[in-house]
Design a protein around this motif. Structure first.
Motif, PDB file in Angstrom:
ATOM      1  N   ASN A 222       0.836  -1.201   0.000  1.00 18.01           N
ATOM      2  CA  ASN A 222       0.000   0.000   0.000  1.00 18.01           C
ATOM      3  C   ASN A 222       0.871   1.251   0.000  1.00 18.01           C
ATOM      4  N   GLY A 223       0.516   2.178  -0.879  1.00 13.97           N
ATOM      5  CA  GLY A 223       1.269   3.421  -0.960  1.00 13.97           C
ATOM      6  C   GLY A 223       2.354   3.400  -2.015  1.00 13.97           C
ATOM      7  N   LYS A 224       2.689   2.203  -2.538  1.00 15.90           N
ATOM      8  CA  LYS A 224       3.688   2.133  -3.591  1.00 15.90           C
ATOM      9  C   LYS A 224       3.041   2.464  -4.932  1.00 15.90           C
ATOM     10  N   GLU A 225       3.795   3.063  -5.811  1.00 14.91           N
ATOM     11  CA  GLU A 225       3.244   3.536  -7.077  1.00 14.91           C
ATOM     12  C   GLU A 225       2.970   2.394  -8.049  1.00 14.91           C
ATOM     13  N   THR A 226       3.718   1.303  -7.933  1.00 13.48           N
ATOM     14  CA  THR A 226       3.530   0.206  -8.874  1.00 13.48           C
ATOM     15  C   THR A 226       3.677  -1.127  -8.168  1.00 13.48           C
ATOM     16  N   ILE A 227       2.991  -2.123  -8.693  1.00 12.56           N
ATOM     17  CA  ILE A 227       3.140  -3.475  -8.166  1.00 12.56           C
ATOM     18  C   ILE A 227       3.611  -4.405  -9.286  1.00 12.56           C
ATOM     19  N   GLU A 228       4.161  -3.801 -10.345  1.00 13.02           N
ATOM     20  CA  GLU A 228       4.683  -4.573 -11.466  1.00 13.02           C
ATOM     21  C   GLU A 228       6.197  -4.692 -11.344  1.00 13.02           C
ATOM     22  N   GLY A 229       6.841  -5.084 -12.448  1.00  9.47           N
ATOM     23  CA  GLY A 229       8.288  -5.059 -12.505  1.00  9.47           C
ATOM     24  C   GLY A 229       8.935  -6.386 -12.221  1.00  9.47           C
ATOM     25  N   MET A 230      10.048  -6.316 -11.494  1.00  9.66           N
ATOM     26  CA  MET A 230      10.899  -7.484 -11.288  1.00  9.66           C
ATOM     27  C   MET A 230      10.167  -8.632 -10.607  1.00  9.66           C
ATOM     28  N   LEU A 231       9.322  -8.327  -9.613  1.00  6.29           N
ATOM     29  CA  LEU A 231       8.636  -9.400  -8.893  1.00  6.29           C
ATOM     30  C   LEU A 231       7.720 -10.189  -9.816  1.00  6.29           C
ATOM     31  N   ASN A 232       7.064  -9.519 -10.760  1.00  4.78           N
ATOM     32  CA  ASN A 232       6.216 -10.229 -11.718  1.00  4.78           C
ATOM     33  C   ASN A 232       7.041 -11.241 -12.506  1.00  4.78           C
ATOM     34  N   GLN A 233       8.196 -10.805 -12.988  1.00  2.00           N
ATOM     35  CA  GLN A 233       9.043 -11.706 -13.780  1.00  2.00           C
ATOM     36  C   GLN A 233       9.562 -12.856 -12.934  1.00  2.00           C
ATOM     37  N   LEU A 234       9.893 -12.584 -11.677  1.00  2.74           N
ATOM     38  CA  LEU A 234      10.373 -13.644 -10.798  1.00  2.74           C
ATOM     39  C   LEU A 234       9.307 -14.720 -10.587  1.00  2.74           C
ATOM     40  N   HIS A 235       8.062 -14.296 -10.493  1.00  3.18           N
ATOM     41  CA  HIS A 235       6.981 -15.275 -10.322  1.00  3.18           C
ATOM     42  C   HIS A 235       6.799 -16.108 -11.594  1.00  3.18           C
ATOM     43  N   ILE A 236       6.980 -15.472 -12.743  1.00  2.00           N
ATOM     44  CA  ILE A 236       6.939 -16.216 -14.014  1.00  2.00           C
ATOM     45  C   ILE A 236       8.081 -17.230 -14.050  1.00  2.00           C
ATOM     46  N   ASP A 237       9.267 -16.778 -13.629  1.00  2.29           N
ATOM     47  CA  ASP A 237      10.439 -17.665 -13.608  1.00  2.29           C
ATOM     48  C   ASP A 237      10.218 -18.852 -12.666  1.00  2.29           C
ATOM     49  N   LEU A 238       9.549 -18.598 -11.541  1.00  2.00           N
ATOM     50  CA  LEU A 238       9.280 -19.674 -10.584  1.00  2.00           C
ATOM     51  C   LEU A 238       8.341 -20.707 -11.201  1.00  2.00           C
ATOM     52  N   TYR A 239       7.302 -20.228 -11.876  1.00  2.00           N
ATOM     53  CA  TYR A 239       6.381 -21.151 -12.555  1.00  2.00           C
ATOM     54  C   TYR A 239       7.135 -21.998 -13.580  1.00  2.00           C
ATOM     55  N   GLU A 240       7.997 -21.356 -14.356  1.00  2.19           N
ATOM     56  CA  GLU A 240       8.734 -22.083 -15.394  1.00  2.19           C
ATOM     57  C   GLU A 240       9.678 -23.120 -14.792  1.00  2.19           C
ATOM     58  N   ALA A 241      10.292 -22.783 -13.657  1.00  4.50           N
ATOM     59  CA  ALA A 241      11.182 -23.745 -12.996  1.00  4.50           C
ATOM     60  C   ALA A 241      10.405 -24.966 -12.530  1.00  4.50           C
ATOM     61  N   ILE A 242       9.213 -24.743 -11.978  1.00  2.00           N
ATOM     62  CA  ILE A 242       8.366 -25.860 -11.538  1.00  2.00           C
ATOM     63  C   ILE A 242       7.882 -26.659 -12.752  1.00  2.00           C
ATOM     64  N   TYR A 243       7.523 -25.951 -13.810  1.00 12.04           N
ATOM     65  CA  TYR A 243       7.098 -26.606 -15.055  1.00 12.04           C
ATOM     66  C   TYR A 243       8.195 -27.524 -15.585  1.00 12.04           C
ATOM     67  N   GLN A 244       9.437 -27.047 -15.521  1.00  8.88           N
ATOM     68  CA  GLN A 244      10.585 -27.804 -16.035  1.00  8.88           C
ATOM     69  C   GLN A 244      11.127 -28.817 -15.016  1.00  8.88           C
ATOM     70  N   LYS A 245      10.508 -28.878 -13.850  1.00  6.54           N
ATOM     71  CA  LYS A 245      10.935 -29.771 -12.767  1.00  6.54           C
ATOM     72  C   LYS A 245      12.367 -29.486 -12.318  1.00  6.54           C
ATOM     73  N   ASP A 246      12.714 -28.201 -12.335  1.00  8.07           N
ATOM     74  CA  ASP A 246      14.046 -27.770 -11.922  1.00  8.07           C
ATOM     75  C   ASP A 246      13.978 -27.298 -10.472  1.00  8.07           C
ATOM     76  N   ALA A 247      14.151 -28.229  -9.536  1.00 13.39           N
ATOM     77  CA  ALA A 247      13.985 -27.932  -8.115  1.00 13.39           C
ATOM     78  C   ALA A 247      15.033 -26.941  -7.613  1.00 13.39           C
ATOM     79  N   GLU A 248      16.256 -27.079  -8.086  1.00 14.23           N
ATOM     80  CA  GLU A 248      17.326 -26.186  -7.631  1.00 14.23           C
ATOM     81  C   GLU A 248      17.051 -24.739  -8.045  1.00 14.23           C
ATOM     82  N   ARG A 249      16.621 -24.553  -9.269  1.00 15.98           N
ATOM     83  CA  ARG A 249      16.312 -23.201  -9.749  1.00 15.98           C
ATOM     84  C   ARG A 249      15.090 -22.643  -9.031  1.00 15.98           C
ATOM     85  N   ALA A 250      14.088 -23.479  -8.798  1.00 13.07           N
ATOM     86  CA  ALA A 250      12.878 -23.035  -8.090  1.00 13.07           C
ATOM     87  C   ALA A 250      13.232 -22.539  -6.701  1.00 13.07           C
ATOM     88  N   GLU A 251      14.123 -23.271  -6.014  1.00 11.04           N
ATOM     89  CA  GLU A 251      14.539 -22.860  -4.678  1.00 11.04           C
ATOM     90  C   GLU A 251      15.262 -21.515  -4.719  1.00 11.04           C
TER      91      GLU A 251
END
Length: 217
Positions: A179-208
């Protein structure tokens, strides 16, 4: 084995147990309003005093909340979650340590065990999380759904129950920070995409590695 006398549950305890079971199986959800007292009397076939005693015990446990002139609402998924939420407010440092340890294990196990259905549910939550830009509350809700979907994908019910008990507290904590921040986009959005892709690829080390970065931010 010594013979022990069996203790029969009182009616109020039976009613409170039934209400808790309804919450656990999804018939009632957190935020839902309980049926009125007269309706509960009809549903359970007991007296008003019995219903009141059962409701009061759940209010004292933090499972329900009575709102003057409005009704009674579900505040947590059960006594365990209610106790956990109260405990969590005592030390944020400890909460962060536990959450980090818990999520590191969850994402690794989810990467190994996830099914196609799990991926579909994680993907839906991710898309809603990253598309919800105008409402911090809505974004945080979908962020929590994303992480809960990953916890489900671990197919470890204890991990899921523990994480779920944290979820209300985490949701409120993240919402307050955003609350109070101007944006909720950016790096965190991409990190969540990366986390999904790591789980999709069954890459446990990268997901961690990714979940550690997410929580650090």
């Amino acid at each position: 084995m010594d013979k022990k006398k069996l203790i029969k549950l009182s009616l109020p305890k039976q009613i409170s147990s039934e209400i808790e079971m309804s919450i656990k199986n999804g018939s009632l959800n957190v935020g839902d309003k309980l049926p009125s007292e007269p309706e509960l009397v009809k549903i359970f076939g007991v007296s008003r005093n019995t219903v009141r005693e059962a409701i009061q015990s759940l209010i004292q446990a933090g499972v329900l909340e009575s709102r003057q002139g409005d009704g009674t609402y579900v505040m947590s998924s059960g006594r365990f979650e209610a106790n956990m939420v109260n405990r969590l407010y005592e030390s944020m440092d400890e909460v962060n340590e536990v959450r980090l340890s818990l999520e590191k294990e969850i994402v690794k196990i989810a990467a190994a065990r996830r099914t196609e259905k799990d991926l579909e549910l994680i993907s839906i939550a991710l898309e809603n999380r990253n598309l919800t830009k105008d409402s911090v509350s809505e974004n945080c809700k979908w962020d929590m759904e994303f992480h809960l979907a990953i916890a489900r994908a671990s197919h470890n019910s204890i991990f899921y129950d523990i994480y779920n008990s944290f979820s209300t507290f985490i949701y409120k904590s993240v919402e307050n920070k955003m609350n109070g921040k101007e944006t909720i986009e950016g790096m965190l959005n991409q990190l969540h995409i990366d986390l999904y892709e790591a789980i999709y690829q069954k890459d446990a080390e990268r997901a961690e590695s990714i979940i550690v970065t997410i929580l650090e931010n």
